[in-house]
Enzyme design. Structure first.
Site, short mmCIF file in Angstrom:
data_model
loop_
_atom_site.label_atom_id
_atom_site.label_comp_id
_atom_site.label_asym_id
_atom_site.label_seq_id
_atom_site.Cartn_x
_atom_site.Cartn_y
_atom_site.Cartn_z
N ASP A 32 -23.46 -15.21 -81.66
CA ASP A 32 -22.56 -14.57 -82.62
C ASP A 32 -23.30 -14.18 -83.90
O ASP A 32 -23.97 -15.00 -84.53
CB ASP A 32 -21.42 -15.52 -82.99
CG ASP A 32 -20.47 -15.77 -81.83
OD1 ASP A 32 -20.65 -15.15 -80.76
OD2 ASP A 32 -19.54 -16.58 -81.99
N GLY B 178 -18.22 -10.70 -85.14
CA GLY B 178 -19.45 -11.41 -84.78
C GLY B 178 -19.75 -11.44 -83.29
O GLY B 178 -20.72 -12.06 -82.87
N GLN B 179 -18.92 -10.75 -82.49
CA GLN B 179 -19.09 -10.86 -81.04
C GLN B 179 -19.16 -9.49 -80.34
O GLN B 179 -18.70 -9.35 -79.21
CB GLN B 179 -17.96 -11.69 -80.44
CG GLN B 179 -18.02 -13.17 -80.83
CD GLN B 179 -17.29 -14.04 -79.84
OE1 GLN B 179 -16.10 -13.85 -79.60
NE2 GLN B 179 -17.98 -14.99 -79.22
N TYR C 231 -20.98 -10.12 -77.04
CA TYR C 231 -20.23 -10.98 -76.10
C TYR C 231 -18.98 -10.26 -75.57
O TYR C 231 -18.70 -10.28 -74.37
CB TYR C 231 -19.87 -12.27 -76.83
CG TYR C 231 -19.07 -13.29 -76.07
CD1 TYR C 231 -19.69 -14.16 -75.17
CD2 TYR C 231 -17.70 -13.42 -76.27
CE1 TYR C 231 -18.96 -15.13 -74.51
CE2 TYR C 231 -16.97 -14.39 -75.61
CZ TYR C 231 -17.60 -15.24 -74.72
OH TYR C 231 -16.87 -16.21 -74.06
N1 CAA Z 1 -13.01 -12.58 -91.15
C1 CAA Z 1 -13.11 -11.60 -92.07
N2 CAA Z 1 -14.28 -11.21 -92.55
C2 CAA Z 1 -15.39 -11.80 -92.08
C3 CAA Z 1 -15.35 -12.83 -91.11
C4 CAA Z 1 -14.09 -13.22 -90.64
N3 CAA Z 1 -13.98 -14.16 -89.72
N4 CAA Z 1 -16.60 -13.22 -90.84
C5 CAA Z 1 -17.41 -12.49 -91.61
N5 CAA Z 1 -16.68 -11.64 -92.34
C6 CAA Z 1 -17.16 -10.69 -93.31
C7 CAA Z 1 -17.85 -11.40 -94.43
O1 CAA Z 1 -16.90 -11.81 -95.40
C8 CAA Z 1 -18.80 -10.34 -94.93
O2 CAA Z 1 -18.08 -9.38 -95.70
P1 CAA Z 1 -18.60 -8.94 -97.16
O3 CAA Z 1 -20.04 -8.50 -96.93
O4 CAA Z 1 -17.69 -7.84 -97.55
O5 CAA Z 1 -18.48 -10.16 -97.98
C9 CAA Z 1 -19.19 -9.60 -93.66
O6 CAA Z 1 -18.17 -9.88 -92.71
C10 CAA Z 1 -20.56 -9.98 -93.16
O7 CAA Z 1 -20.54 -11.30 -92.84
P2 CAA Z 1 -21.82 -12.11 -92.42
O8 CAA Z 1 -22.66 -11.33 -91.46
O9 CAA Z 1 -22.52 -12.62 -93.61
O10 CAA Z 1 -21.09 -13.20 -91.62
P3 CAA Z 1 -21.35 -14.74 -91.58
O11 CAA Z 1 -22.80 -15.01 -91.57
O12 CAA Z 1 -20.49 -15.35 -92.62
O13 CAA Z 1 -20.77 -15.18 -90.16
C11 CAA Z 1 -19.95 -15.04 -87.94
C12 CAA Z 1 -20.27 -14.28 -89.23
C13 CAA Z 1 -21.24 -15.65 -87.37
C14 CAA Z 1 -19.42 -14.05 -86.97
C15 CAA Z 1 -18.94 -16.15 -88.25
O14 CAA Z 1 -17.81 -15.55 -88.88
C16 CAA Z 1 -18.46 -16.83 -86.98
O15 CAA Z 1 -19.09 -17.68 -86.42
N6 CAA Z 1 -17.24 -16.46 -86.52
C17 CAA Z 1 -16.64 -17.01 -85.33
C18 CAA Z 1 -16.86 -16.09 -84.17
C19 CAA Z 1 -16.12 -16.64 -82.96
O16 CAA Z 1 -14.90 -16.78 -82.94
N7 CAA Z 1 -16.87 -16.94 -81.90
C20 CAA Z 1 -16.26 -17.49 -80.73
C21 CAA Z 1 -17.26 -18.42 -80.08
S1 CAA Z 1 -16.53 -19.31 -78.76
C22 CAA Z 1 -16.32 -18.18 -77.57
O17 CAA Z 1 -16.79 -17.09 -77.63
C23 CAA Z 1 -15.51 -18.59 -76.38
C24 CAA Z 1 -14.42 -17.63 -76.16
O18 CAA Z 1 -14.56 -16.80 -75.26
C25 CAA Z 1 -13.20 -17.71 -76.96
#
Ligand code: CAA
Length: 249
Positions: free
Chosen positions: A97, A152-153, A156
């Protein structure tokens, strides 16, 4: 005692942890002889010793699903060790992610390679035998995020949405050969993969689940167990959601 899957041979990819491990146990409980592959030998060895202590006996093969020839060798070995493969659960999958602007080519390639090329490599190696024998059950483990997207996906969700396109096409090709092909799309299940999501984000996700909790791997395994049984012979090309109501279609 004869049970629903007695005499059947199943290959569950990525069976040494999470949803795959629950599916391995459930199919064995229903009478199948079960094989799985692994990439991490230490993790696989640890899992095998745990499940052996619980009375299970699984055949394991150290094959990366990105390796087409390796998948062919694994299928040949399973057929020699256990017999022809009746059931394939394409479960092997990873996340890497990261928001798309930061996504490296390698994070795209690795996720597509395992989740999507792996689907081709394994299924292509078993489909001929299933057609020749006139029976097969193929289950592709997708995700709620294929249906609704997730920050973030991009890598995926591309693979998980692609899986269901594959399911629908293959289901039509083999429907008259006694083979069903279905997608199962779990929501957030309490596995290592989901527990790796930062806690604050995970809690926000759980708050969006009407049932009010993460799912259990065993709950997914019960659905797979039904879909691979003879009772489910009229279900094919379907995409079955199991997400606690988080996304309804
Ligand atoms: N909601 C809204 N905005 C978001 C956000 C969110 N969840 N995540 C990031 N952003 C925004 C940030 O605020 C930032 O905006 P600004 O630049 O305007 O401030 C921008 O997006 C860039 O963010 P970053 O790249 O810096 O993001 P990060 O490093 O904070 O993390 C991430 C991003 C890694 C995706 C993190 O949010 C994360 O881990 N999210 C969860 C993803 C998820 O649900 N994965 C599921 C894994 S399990 C699975 O996949 C099994 C299945 O099938 C269900």
């Amino acid at each position: 005692m004869k049970t629903e899957l007695t005499g059947r041979v199943a290959l569950v990819t990525g069976g040494t942890s999470g949803i795959g491990a629950a599916i391995c146990r459930q199919l064995a409980d229903s009478g199948a002889r079960v094989a799985t592959n692994y990439r991490n030998e230490d993790k696989a060895r640890q899992w095998l010793s745990e499940v052996r202590a619980q009375g299970y006996d699984f055949q394991t093969y150290g094959v990366d699903v990105r390796d087409f020839e390796g998948c062919g060798q694994m299928v040949a070995a399973i057929e020699k060790d256990l017999g022809p493969i009746d059931i394939v659960v394409n479960n092997a999958g990873i996340t890497m992610d990261v928001t798309f602007r930061k996504m490296a080519r390698e994070q795209w390639d690795t996720v597509l390679g395992i989740n999507l090329d792996g689907l081709f490599n394994v299924t292509r190696q078993v489909i001929g035998g299933m057609i020749d024998r006139g029976f097969g059950r193929i289950i592709n483990i997708s995700s709620i995020n294929a249906q609704k997207g997730q920050i973030g996906q991009a890598n995926y969700t591309t693979t998980k949405a692609g899986m269901h396109g594959f399911t629908m096409s293959l289901a039509q090709e083999v429907a008259r050969k006694g083979i069903t092909v279905n997608t199962v799309s779990p929501g957030y299940i309490a596995t290592e993969m989901v527990m790796a999501v930062p806690e604050n984000i995970r809690n926000q996700i759980i708050a969006q689940v009407p049932v009010g909790r993460l799912g259990e791997a065993q709950e997914v395994a019960y659905l797979v167990d039904f879909l691979v049984s003879d009772k489910a012979c009229f279900i094919t090309g379907a995409n079955l959601a199991m997400n606690g109501g988080q996304h309804m279609m």
